[in-house]
Design an enzyme around this catalytic site. Sequence first.
Site, PDB file in Angstrom:
ATOM      1  N   ASP A  33       0.588  -0.807  -0.292  1.00 30.26           N
ATOM      2  CA  ASP A  33      -0.120   0.232  -0.069  1.00 30.26           C
ATOM      3  C   ASP A  33       0.327   1.045   0.586  1.00 30.26           C
ATOM      4  O   ASP A  33       0.057   2.127  -0.505  1.00 30.26           O
ATOM      5  CB  ASP A  33      -1.392   0.205   0.985  1.00 30.26           C
ATOM      6  CG  ASP A  33      -1.898  -0.686   0.833  1.00 30.26           C
ATOM      7  OD1 ASP A  33      -2.663  -1.526  -0.118  1.00 30.26           O
ATOM      8  OD2 ASP A  33      -3.174  -1.283   1.926  1.00 30.26           O
TER       9      ASP A  33
ATOM     10  N   CYS B 137       6.504  -5.919   6.351  1.00 29.05           N
ATOM     11  CA  CYS B 137       5.572  -6.706   6.373  1.00 29.05           C
ATOM     12  C   CYS B 137       5.118  -6.969   4.800  1.00 29.05           C
ATOM     13  O   CYS B 137       4.347  -8.192   4.289  1.00 29.05           O
ATOM     14  CB  CYS B 137       4.385  -6.611   7.350  1.00 29.05           C
ATOM     15  SG  CYS B 137       3.171  -5.671   7.688  1.00 29.05           S
TER      16      CYS B 137
END
Lengths: 580, 89
Positions: free
Chosen positions: A457, A504
């Site tokens: 993102d 992550c």
Amino acid sequence: MEIKKGIGVSPGIGIARAFVLDSEKYRIPLRYVNEKDIKNEIERFEEAVRNATKELENIRKRFLRRFRDDATPIVEGHIKMLQDEHLKTQILEFVKNNKYSPEYAVSRVFRRYVKTLSGSNDPLFTNRIQDINDIERRLLKNLLEERREELTDLTEQVVLVAHDLTPTQTIALDRHKIKGFATDVGGRTSHTAIIARMLGIPAVVGLNNISFDVSGSDTIIVDGHNGIVITNPDEETVKKYAAMGESFSIFEKKLVDELKNQPAVTKDGYEVSIYANIELPQEIQLALKYGAKGIGLLRTEFLYNTPQRLPIEREHFDIYKKIAVQSGEKEVVIRTLDLGADKMEVNNGSKEKNPFLGCRAIRLAFQQPQVFRTQLRAILRASEYGNTSIMFPMISSMDELIKAKDMLAEVKNELRADKIPFNENIRVGIMIEVPSAALIADLLITQVDFFSIGTNDLIQYTLAVDRGNERVASLYQPTHPAVLRLIKKVIDEGAKHHKTVAMCGEMSGDWLYTILLLGLGLKVFSMAPIVIPEIKKIIRSVTYAEAKKISNEVMSFQNAQETLDYLKKYTAQILPQFSS
Amino acid sequence: MLVEKNIKIINKLGIHVRPSTQIADITNKHQSKIVFIKDGLEINARSIIELLTLAAGCNADITIRAEGDDAEAVVNAVIKLVESKFGEE
């Protein structure tokens, strides 16, 4: 034998019969059935007719109760049309003689009716097209649904072929039955790719029309290394690929065995941690097998996958507790719900024009406080059974972080009042995945125990690129200087405050960026279990000093490609097996 | 035996869903093969959907052709139904 080139997104070789997933959203492709399957296909069609009729009978009963019999003639007409023997004969003739799949036969026959009717000038009749379409849809829905059910109880191993896989479809998968994935669309960071790597299943995406070209009984080879899919291979090819698959799993197993209990330490003694991202509870075993030091991201979206129903606290708790217990001393970072409003069917809200900039993740949690509280309570209760931490997604401002923490404090108070035990010192962190959060990392860090950078993102928001849109996908550049500067800032702020910074996103599991991230000072790399050995191998093959030199060098570059070329060349120099 | 007769549809709404159902109920009770022909389009009169796709509105001219042992009976039964306006206006 037909060979197709796509993008290999999860390594390995899979050979099995194709299982083609249909989707209501796409046109019904011309697909053939095998001679030996015709009997089953006819039975499947008849079952669909029976089920469609049953649905209509139920609708009729409801109508009768509410409106007496005024509205029933239409429904009755539909029932009668479904049972039209002539219609059935025509469809089944296509199946028997032309070997069309029932779905395709249905759409062929109905298309002809629609064409005939639309030739009429009488609106009384052209309006009846709606009825015809309605019956066709109901029939197809029942045909396709039945096939979907089939997926949950596969009796043999298959290669899954689909236009794309939705989270709901992948949730139900039996990992031991799936030998590979092949999809029409997608890229390295698409859902299918992530799931495939998670589960350690070979996958090739971006194959354009594979779901149209392949039929249910074809044999398929998925070569996830080279991004190749072979349909109906000859015997020799099958042999060759079976041998390749064998040697790959031996190599992989060797790598796993060799490195499983070794620390991720550089040649000059600098140690980092490698964690695993997991999407489904059962993957915890895979993560431990590959030597993960913890779970850096436990996605919890799978809990919200039952349509029209929200998970109750007990369901959350049972799963979190189980994972906490299985992980023992190892840290498990549980991320609170990260759904878009569109994914929550219970929400039933109006469709958002721009869901990625809309009401998702923490924003949705604030609008559905009860849903959020239920999850927080369950996470806290599970913290009593292991080393769990909590992580909030998509924080973009200080206010949001404070609000989330306030809600957590309230839930803690409730638990104390109810005398329910939990870990009072549970660690709280946030995802850094919105550029605004990265830019105020110095403020946010004072309120949390750790950061975890969500690169997927962060990159798409920073560069304004939808990674799923093939027309601009090439602009999605993890090595864009803007992205690297944000990452560096976040890592530096963490170091300054002696707090952990993890990553992550997909970037941390991609060997191309390992040395760079190491040099930038990343301490926790969290990734799909299957890539842990190769990332560890890279870390153990360099010195921290040279990684630092490389990252300093890279930060002076002006564009993404320059960095990419540099990293490729460097990694290939120290580890020739990574030169692709 | 082959029987062929011409008839005009006289109910206001023509052969829509309910009349199609009524016709098919009759034709399926007989053994003969039976078709409706309108403007060169020939359809199987045992099929509700095909009857509907004939798009035979009020005043449409239709040829009914049946072939089989009970051809006469089925054609007469269908004509009687059409003339009764299917119980409609």
